[in-house]
Design an enzyme around this catalytic site. Structure first.
Site, short mmCIF file in Angstrom:
data_model
loop_
_atom_site.label_atom_id
_atom_site.label_comp_id
_atom_site.label_asym_id
_atom_site.label_seq_id
_atom_site.Cartn_x
_atom_site.Cartn_y
_atom_site.Cartn_z
N THR A 183 -7.71 -1.23 1.00
CA THR A 183 -7.50 -0.13 0.35
C THR A 183 -6.26 0.75 0.27
O THR A 183 -5.40 0.15 0.63
CB THR A 183 -8.62 1.07 1.04
OG1 THR A 183 -8.18 1.05 2.17
CG2 THR A 183 -9.82 0.24 1.06
N ARG A 184 -6.15 2.10 -0.14
CA ARG A 184 -4.94 2.78 0.25
C ARG A 184 -5.00 3.54 1.59
O ARG A 184 -4.24 4.33 1.63
CB ARG A 184 -4.83 3.89 -1.03
CG ARG A 184 -4.45 3.23 -2.23
CD ARG A 184 -4.55 4.20 -3.39
NE ARG A 184 -4.22 5.41 -3.10
CZ ARG A 184 -4.84 6.55 -3.06
NH1 ARG A 184 -6.25 6.46 -3.19
NH2 ARG A 184 -4.45 7.83 -2.65
N LYS A 185 -6.02 3.43 2.53
CA LYS A 185 -6.08 3.75 3.71
C LYS A 185 -5.13 2.80 4.71
O LYS A 185 -5.39 2.54 5.84
CB LYS A 185 -7.55 3.79 4.23
CG LYS A 185 -8.48 4.53 3.46
CD LYS A 185 -9.72 4.40 4.17
CE LYS A 185 -10.90 5.36 3.13
NZ LYS A 185 -12.29 5.47 3.72
N THR A 186 -3.83 2.99 4.32
CA THR A 186 -2.81 2.20 5.10
C THR A 186 -2.08 3.08 6.21
O THR A 186 -2.13 4.33 5.76
CB THR A 186 -1.89 1.37 4.17
OG1 THR A 186 -1.45 2.52 3.46
CG2 THR A 186 -2.60 0.27 2.98
N THR B 290 -6.76 -1.93 7.38
CA THR B 290 -5.66 -1.16 7.76
C THR B 290 -5.54 -0.21 8.60
O THR B 290 -4.66 -0.03 9.53
CB THR B 290 -4.81 -1.15 6.41
OG1 THR B 290 -5.76 -0.15 5.50
CG2 THR B 290 -4.43 -2.13 5.69
#
Lengths: 283, 283, 283, 283, 283, 283
Positions: free
Chosen positions: C129-132, C265
């Site tokens: 996801t963009r939860k990096t 992440t």
């Protein structure tokens, strides 16, 4: 020599703009070695290869350049051959072409204006202006030089050019020149933009080193130039305003030292080029 | 909203390019307050003021904008009025004009192509390409949108477009599409550049979402489009290759979903504008 | 290929963060040549060495890599041997380990989820996801790919994903999709986050290419997926929300095309590695 | 105070990583005003809001913070309310959440270890290590302080810590300490990593200010600590090596001055938070 | 080793400051190969060549260094011989000389103070301060070390130094030290600036590791030092305030551990050097 | 106006150099409001406050400036009063003082030379050279102007100055000037460094606009100047080489147009200033 370093660093930024953070498509050719032919699709004057070669070399490519910047290419000519990693070559292709095409467009138009103008006025210089593409100033000035032109000011920091708006704020040409002489270093020339004889003479009397005649007809230009020359033979006279390859001869005949043209950078057409790629075994 | 921040930061870099480390000439008007009229010198579609206004505002100017980006301006129209420090205004003048003139040139040409094409094919989209000026990609894509166009890919990172050179390295359209389907995220479309019907059908059969017909005549385009549509009605068909305002109608009549044009960014002429400055007492 | 350049530049920044302006301690070994063994202290999937090797090489080290990224390592395995200047090696040790440990942690967890999910649903994709971690997006997306996953969107710029908050501001799924179809380029897919069947069907009818089912049970997911498939067989269905290696099988059995996991992440554990250094005579 | 400026600048970089060059989706809510509730989805200790508030404020948002960093939040608590432009809010949402979730995860784990350790050894300090996420060092050290921990070295530049690898290259603890005393400024402490009593005593005799006992059992730690204290009561003793909230009490009972834990930064889980957005009329 | 990388990068920035975007004059020697002799025009201690050599080497020059940093040079001595492209050599000449001359000035003055002070007090350390030239901190600290001095704090981030202004805001030395002990990491020493015995003793009692005696006469310094030593033999005592090579012996005789001098960086004279260039056939 | 922006950005970098990533000590005064008096500790000419005031203002301080740049201050004079956050004030103190002290040192020495020289030669200009501190060029050139001097070239990019080394590579003054006239823009002056009459005349005859007489005695200078003037009254003559406040009068009497001095930037002493801080209730 040095500008090559500057240019290569900029090419990196341009590549990042296109390939940030990576090229999704070219992954499909991972591991393939390739040879690319840089092909001219019309005739013109080459500009930019001086920077592109070291850029590609540092990326690991072998580059064989058949032409140098400032040389003419004809339609269909193979300008260079590039060999190396296929994935990377396809990733840099567009960045390299975009730069070469634009710079060669500028160099070609400059060369055209230089040749036309010098045919009737052998000592005249063709120059660019500061009407360059934002971010590309140094490259576009370079392309003008490659085309045989004079780059004029690189920026607001390297010569004094008093324009109509400066004069409008100060009330008179004289006042503007006097102030400039006071604040400018002795290492800078002072040029003044005017559009009639009276202002031109006022600038010369106040001590300007150069006059920029803006937006006058060739006929008016001739009259002002002759009168300014009569008064002070050392003053440089530049003309500008809507000058393109189509009317440059008329202005050159008016006898200026310098003809400047914004067209060279703000409205020139790119020269079409392509990269023809094929797989190879070794590079 | 966010792109404004990006653009303002870039405008700072462009100003530095011109005024590094400072403007030698404009020091002569230190302390003078000024009003500048941003004037159109030909008609066109405005692009770039959305970024210029906050840029000038942060520099301390008061800006009154009479038009918004995407609106038409006529020759002689006062686009905006800017008031503030005269020295700074003359320092930023050229940077601002260079950007507005180029972006408005792109937006105007895009609008012209959009209107011509939609008159004969109401659902067609006009798009730019990656043949943008190095360093100005985001601005030029923005100008295309302002003109009513579709920006197409911003860079190599946001969609898969298999070009002739990829196919040349892999040997077949099928192989290229198969590899792309394997390595690309499910969030990306896969488009394939082809120049004949056979390749187009091969791409469609291999699973491409879109076909880019490059360098075909309007007549050839029409035949390929009709056959591809017959085989698979969901595939998007784009045509490209030397398309300008002069021949866009012919291609639009061929029935594509999308027409892309490198001309819009690599060879468009800037729209002429000027800043007319006068002194004022307060701002 | 290109991403290696990007990564090496980032590694430099990471080193500066640790060693700015220099390493006080390692000066005590100035002049000593060293060999360092990069040692795995648990089993896992390797990620990051692709960038670490050229980084170390440019710093003047000789690196012998015994494994490539995406290969498994076992506890105690010697992943690589590095030889060169001892002072510099001790200065870069932590930077290199920090990156390898984190990326290998992500790749290992991704591989675990991929294998578990594909065992029951061979066509399913596992995605991040963009939860990096802020600043590490490109590295973490890379680690997911190395683990066998799909990177999903790199950022807000490369695909349209309409989330609950977008819908909350616009009032309806239909309105949101309609607006997206109007403003998005034809090169972008449109995905919509929903949590019930009604919204899913509304999105599909409005023209969404993909549906993200968020925070539903495996049972609910199965029902929605089947109904969406019945209505439109081409729509991609993704499920997400608290999915980890522990429950991924349940979701895989529901039959989605894609399973996305923020856990990969934002909460994964690093894989422990160490560097065992000894003096050598020559390198 | 200053670190806020540093952090806000970094948050800009993190936003660019996600939204470069712009957010394709959030354009669909252009012009909508919004209110977002920052919601805790589990209990924990807050870290990062100190930087997020000025970041959002400068972007034009109004932020009402209900908690300060280092305060506890419970599941479902409204941590802050943010009002402003809806498009921009959705663009920054993930960047802000990613930072807050990670930092609060670190602060919460640190607080847990601090409380457990001090319950049995009131003077002990819990510290982080340099095993931080590349690029996030300053933020993660901050989160450790917010949790009640000691940040330990920020980097290789601010204290001397002689590790096993330094000793391996020099042959003896004594030699390493002697060299460090010679090259280090008088403003730096010298700490030495050892794993047995003999080396610990050698370091103390050579003049080390602190001893780092690495990878020993609580029982071994206790023995070394007592003997070192007997020899030199001023030397600081730190223990490390696989210490987590689960075993911290055992090590605290051994009587060290400092307990350091890499777990706090390399393997901690993020604290889940969300942003609940709704449209509003004015902000 | 690492600082070389840092320094070379900085040298690039310094070159850009001088040669942005290029050297107008040196173009006149394009294509000429050259040899340059780096010549000392007075005697002194060399500093900076450690960075200049790799900088020049990466630019493509061959450099033969006859001296290393920290070695003495005499008037007229040939420090190094540089061979390569003439245009580039003339472009980098001033940048290289500016750095070497300034750093050698600092190293020479430091060496003078070190030798004078140690002649009467063999264990005393001479240190710089944070009164460095903005932007050159790391280089100037390096030059002090090369001269035999102790660099003291690199910046506000690496040790605690409570100055008069901190105490003025908190009301007492005791309060200041107590707060510092609470917020500072165990890895940092705490030093306190005082100007009388009473404050010195208050700082020591509160737990300071070091005392900075500022702006006292050598006689006063002696009295305070002896009394502080009597109370606590482990506290480090530093003296500062207007100390130069002219009066350093008087202060050294007072018996401090450390003597710091702002003069070394804020008012030192550069050591004159020149580059004598001639054409060569090959390099 | 613009240079203020440039300078403020640089001041940020200078602050980062000192306070990266934060000030460990000043945390002990967190929450305290403070007033700081900027105090002159000797007499001189102020330079740099023009940049420091907006820098401090943007950091949130209220600044009352009692003097402007270029005005004289006496020993003990309160130059400015700064009020605001105490922690931040102590963090920026040294950065601000370092800049002001150095720039005021340069401005004061320039003023001294200007006044001495003009007393005997009213039209002479005192100028700096490119022997500036790496990274501080723009600031130091500014300080020279504030002191009443002429900044001379900012860098290699803004005027042509043919130096002895250029001539050494080309073989003759004439050849060098001829080449420069060919490659330089008409907007640039051409100056030539010589050390005897013969070369001076050769340069003038070849078309140089200015002559730099380097390393000649005042007597020799006088002879060359008179002869050059006789030959060409418009040529500017500059003298340089070891000129300081102590011998400037001798050179001024020789009658040059310009006297340049590297001493002004490479060996000038800083002007001592301090910040006296006390707590306040409100700011």
């Amino acid at each position: 020599m040095l500008d090559v370093e500057f240019a290569v660093q900029k090419l990196w930024e341009f590549l990042r703009e296109d390939a940030y953070p990576e090229d999704l498509t070219s992954r499909i050719v991972r591991g393939v070695k390739a040879e690319g032919i840089l092909l001219a699709k019309s005739e013109g004057v080459l500009a930019g290869l001086r920077f592109v070669v070291p850029f590609l070399t540092r990326l690991g490519f072998t580059v064989q350049a058949n032409l140098n910047d400032s040389e003419r290419f004809s339609k269909g000519q193979e300008i260079a051959v590039i060999r190396g990693d296929g994935e990377l070559l396809l990733s840099v292709e567009r960045t390299v072409l975009n730069l070469l095409m634009r710079l060669s467009g500028i160099a070609s138009a400059t060369r055209e204006m230089v040749e036309k103008a010098k045919a009737v006025n052998p000592n005249v210089r063709i120059t660019g202006t500061r009407k360059t593409t934002p971010g590309l100033r140094a490259f576009e000035k370079y392309a003008i030089e490659v085309g045989g032109g004079d780059p004029h000011r690189f920026g607001l920091y390297d010569a004094v050019l008093i324009k109509d708006n400066h004069i409008a704020l100060l009330g008179s040409v004289r006042e503007a020149v006097m102030r400039a002489r006071k604040v400018a270093s002795f290492t800078k020339i002072i040029e003044v933009e005017v559009s009639d004889l009276k202002s031109a003479l006022e600038a010369v009397e106040a001590g300007a080193h150069a006059i920029l005649l803006d937006n006058v007809s060739p006929k008016e230009a001739k009259e002002v130039i002759e009168e300014v020359r009569r008064v002070n033979g050392r003053v440089i006279v530049e003309v500008s305003g809507g000058i393109t390859p189509d009317n440059v001869v008329d202005y050159a005949l008016a006898g200026p030292d310098v003809i400047s043209s914004g067209y060279l950078t703000h409205s020139v057409r790119a020269k079409d080029m392509s990269l023809e790629v094929k797989p190879i075994n070794v590079c």
